[in-house]
Every structure is written in C-alpha cells, then in structure tokens.
Design an enzyme around this catalytic site. Structure first.
Site, short mmCIF file in Angstrom:
data_model
loop_
_atom_site.label_atom_id
_atom_site.label_comp_id
_atom_site.label_asym_id
_atom_site.label_seq_id
_atom_site.Cartn_x
_atom_site.Cartn_y
_atom_site.Cartn_z
N LYS A 11 0.82 -1.22 0.00
CA LYS A 11 0.00 0.00 0.00
C LYS A 11 0.86 1.28 0.00
CE LYS A 11 -3.98 -2.23 2.26
NZ LYS A 11 -5.01 -2.11 3.33
N TYR A 51 -12.34 -2.44 -3.55
CA TYR A 51 -12.88 -2.62 -2.20
C TYR A 51 -14.41 -2.50 -2.18
CZ TYR A 51 -8.36 -2.68 0.27
OH TYR A 51 -7.12 -3.04 0.76
N PHE A 59 -15.83 3.45 6.93
CA PHE A 59 -14.44 3.78 6.60
C PHE A 59 -14.16 3.77 5.10
CE2 PHE A 59 -14.58 -0.80 7.66
CZ PHE A 59 -14.09 -1.37 6.49
N ARG A 87 -1.57 -14.10 4.54
CA ARG A 87 -2.31 -13.46 5.66
C ARG A 87 -1.52 -13.61 6.97
NH1 ARG A 87 -6.86 -10.19 4.34
NH2 ARG A 87 -7.45 -10.49 6.50
N THR A 93 -5.40 -6.86 10.80
CA THR A 93 -5.76 -5.63 10.09
C THR A 93 -5.27 -4.39 10.83
OG1 THR A 93 -7.74 -6.76 9.30
CG2 THR A 93 -7.70 -4.37 9.07
N ARG A 104 2.58 -6.00 9.18
CA ARG A 104 1.84 -4.85 9.71
C ARG A 104 2.41 -4.39 11.05
NH1 ARG A 104 -4.07 -6.92 7.55
NH2 ARG A 104 -4.23 -5.50 5.76
N ASN A 114 -2.12 0.50 6.63
CA ASN A 114 -1.61 -0.74 7.25
C ASN A 114 -0.73 -1.58 6.31
OD1 ASN A 114 -3.66 -1.70 5.67
ND2 ASN A 114 -4.87 -2.57 7.34
#
Ligand code: RTP
Ligand code: MG
Length: 141
Positions: A11, A51, A59, A87, A93, A104, A114
């Site tokens: 990200k 998304y 959010f 994951r 998250t 993260r 994140n």
C-alpha cells in the site's frame, strides 16, 4: 497441498517508506514466488471497485482516499497455501493487534495505513487477480 495464488498489494504508506524490497523479501523467504508484478497509482474508480465489498462501511471513503494517495505495488504470489501464508505474514488488520514480526506490526502504525493487502480466500484471490492482471501478465515459474 495444491499450489495456490493470492493477490498482494503493497500500500501507499509502505511504498512511501521505501519498504518494497523488505516486504517482498518476507514473501520470498516464506516460499512464495512473485509470478506477476506492477506499480500503479490507483484512481477512485479502480480503488473503489477493488474494495466494493466495503462500499457501505463508514471507513470506505477514507480507505479509497488512502489507497489513491500514492503508488502501490500489486503482485500475484504463488506457493503452497499462498492465501493463508500471506495473511499470516501480514498480521492483523489493525497493526496494534498484529503479532510481532508480521509485516503490519513492523511497517504500519494505524488501521487505515496498514502497509499491505492480501486476498482473504482463494475465491477472493481469483477475483482480485483478474481485477489487476490479464493471463498473459502472469508468469508461472
Ligand atoms: P485488506 O483487505 O486491505 O487486506 O485488509 P483486511 O482484509 O485485513 O481488512 P478488511 O476488513 O478487508 O478491510 C479493508 C481495509 O479497510 C480498512 N479498515 N478500517 N476503521 C475500521 O474499522 C476499518 N476496518 C477496516 C483497513 O485499512 C483494512 O485494511
Ligand atoms: Mg480484506
């Protein structure tokens, strides 16, 4: 166990921190292979579409705003149990809840920024991979 594929996004916060290489190294050390990769600066439509499952969540606008705030690195990772392996490497998250040593925990400070995305199921992975990559952009090896 069959070989599986998952979609990863590094990200904007992690790209801005110059952490692309460190994050990819974690994937590779865990046995995941990069079989497709591209750097993109998402616009509102592309990030919102990605998304879409969160469209009604409070959010959503912040999430789209963050995902369009700078370039991202989108990758297809391949390996045994790739979805769950990724994951596990990512952590929770909310970085505050993420296990020490996860991406993260080590690269993110807030739930909004994140560091990474990873598909949450093989079905999501298939949809998300085709959202970003055509078949001829994926290089099995
Ligand atoms: P991702 O899809 O990005 O891999 O993250 P995830 O599966 O761990 O979490 P998900 O529930 O799919 O949420 C997508 C992104 O939305 C933001 N979020 N904010 N403020 C909140 O309560 C909240 N919940 C989720 C996070 O940035 C999360 O990565
Ligand atoms: Mg998710």
């Amino acid at each position: 166990m069959a070989t599986e594929r998952t979609l990863s996004i590094i990200k904007p916060d992690a790209v801005a921190k110059n952490a692309i290489g460190e994050i990819v190294t974690r994937f590779e050390k865990a046995g995941l292979k990069v079989v497709a990769a591209k750097m993109l600066h998402l616009d509102n439509d592309k990030a919102g579409g990605f998304y879409a499952e969160h469209k009604e969540r409070p959010f959503f606008n912040d999430l789209v705003g963050f995902m369009t705030s700078g370039p991202v690195v989108v990758q297809v990772l391949e390996g045994e149990n790739a979805v769950a392996t990724n994951r596990d490497l990512m952590g929770a998250t909310n970085p505050k809840d993420a296990e020490p040593g996860t991406i993260r925990a080590d690269f993110a400070e807030t739930i909004d920024a994140n560091a990474v995305h990873g598909s949450d199921s093989p079905e999501s992975a298939e949809r998300e991979i085709s959202y970003f990559f055509s078949n001829d952009e994926i290089c099995p090896r």
